[in-house]
Design an enzyme around this catalytic site. Structure first.
Site, PDB file in Angstrom:
ATOM      1  N   ASP A 165       0.871  -1.174   0.000  1.00 18.86           N
ATOM      2  CA  ASP A 165       0.000   0.000   0.000  1.00 18.86           C
ATOM      3  C   ASP A 165       0.905   1.219   0.000  1.00 18.86           C
ATOM      4  O   ASP A 165       2.007   1.198   0.548  1.00 18.86           O
ATOM      5  CB  ASP A 165      -0.955  -0.003   1.206  1.00 18.86           C
ATOM      6  CG  ASP A 165      -0.249   0.129   2.534  1.00 18.86           C
ATOM      7  OD1 ASP A 165      -0.120   1.261   3.043  1.00 18.86           O
ATOM      8  OD2 ASP A 165       0.162  -0.911   3.087  1.00 18.86           O
ATOM      9  N   ASP A 209      -9.357   2.598   8.776  1.00 18.60           N
ATOM     10  CA  ASP A 209      -8.066   2.826   9.424  1.00 18.60           C
ATOM     11  C   ASP A 209      -8.282   3.328  10.854  1.00 18.60           C
ATOM     12  O   ASP A 209      -8.791   4.424  11.062  1.00 18.60           O
ATOM     13  CB  ASP A 209      -7.301   3.866   8.591  1.00 18.60           C
ATOM     14  CG  ASP A 209      -5.835   3.944   8.942  1.00 18.60           C
ATOM     15  OD1 ASP A 209      -5.502   3.760  10.123  1.00 18.60           O
ATOM     16  OD2 ASP A 209      -5.026   4.195   8.030  1.00 18.60           O
ATOM     17  N   GLU A 246      -6.046   4.157  13.697  1.00 19.50           N
ATOM     18  CA  GLU A 246      -4.716   4.382  14.267  1.00 19.50           C
ATOM     19  C   GLU A 246      -4.681   5.748  14.938  1.00 19.50           C
ATOM     20  O   GLU A 246      -5.469   6.628  14.615  1.00 19.50           O
ATOM     21  CB  GLU A 246      -3.622   4.246  13.205  1.00 19.50           C
ATOM     22  CG  GLU A 246      -3.674   5.260  12.086  1.00 19.50           C
ATOM     23  CD  GLU A 246      -2.519   5.071  11.103  1.00 19.50           C
ATOM     24  OE1 GLU A 246      -1.379   5.301  11.516  1.00 19.50           O
ATOM     25  OE2 GLU A 246      -2.784   4.713   9.936  1.00 19.50           O
TER      26      GLU A 246
END
Length: 217
Positions: free
Chosen positions: A24, A114, A116
């Site tokens: 990615d 995502d 994070e």
């Protein structure tokens, strides 16, 4: 006994040869570079579509189309959610990402969310609901959904034991450089990941700039 040993080795051989590497990156990649990556042994790509500032990543959408054109066999997208008050709700951000993919003609297998440490509020209950809302919207839109995170991020954002989305695949970020699941420590209700992002910001093959390296069995 020898026959049994031989079978074990054969089974191991099969599992090694079917393990899959991917990348990615947010760098623009041409379809010819994707073909080069495929020939270098990388068979899947995951593109950013939703940015942390709430914008759509048009480079990511073009990369998805280029990846298919270049011959990759699996191409996914990920959404980096925005938590600024100027950004839409969790559901609106999923809608915007999916619409941008569909309107851009970018076919994708999975939308990864995502999770994070970056601009998430300190209230874990609010954060849990935000994730549940994103997942619910993916389900409503008929989009396959997965979660990108790791132990530290999960602990900080929602609490290490919260397992509210554990039935969805986990894309596990742990830069131990090992293309396997060996050092996975269960969290969030996951007993094992679906993908391991095992190395970050390395110089990619085929001169594609900085990439993260991923593996799945």
């Amino acid at each position: 006994a020898m026959n049994r040993l031989l079978l074990v080795f054969l089974a191991l051989g099969v599992s090694f040869s079917t393990a899959t590497l991917g990348i990615d990156t947010i760098t623009a990649i041409s379809s010819s570079s994707f073909t080069c990556l495929k020939n270098a042994g990388y068979h899947f790509y995951i593109a950013r579509v939703g940015q942390s500032n709430g914008n759509i990543d048009k480079t990511g959408i073009q990369n998805i189309k280029n990846a298919w054109a270049g011959g990759l066999s699996n191409v996914d997208a990920y959404l980096f959610p925005c938590h600024s008050s100027s950004c839409g709700t969790a559901k609106a951000q999923v809608q915007a990402s999916v619409n941008a993919l569909k309107n851009g003609g970018a076919k994708f297998g999975m939308l990864w969310l995502d999770v994070e440490i970056y601009n998430w509020p300190s209230n874990q209950a609010t954060n849990r609901q935000f994730i549940l809302d994103m997942v619910a919207e993916c389900n409503a839109l008929g989009v396959s959904v997965g979660i990108y995170s790791n132990n530290n991020n999960w602990q900080s954002i929602v609490g290490i034991d919260w397992n509210g989305v554990s039935k969805y695949p986990l894309w596990w970020a742990n830069y131990n450089g090992a293309a396997n699941f060996n050092n996975f420590k269960p969290f969030g209700g996951w007993s094992k990941p679906a993908i391991h992002q095992y190395s970050g910001d390395v110089k990619g093959a085929c001169s594609v700039g900085n990439v993260d390296l991923n593996w799945y069995p």
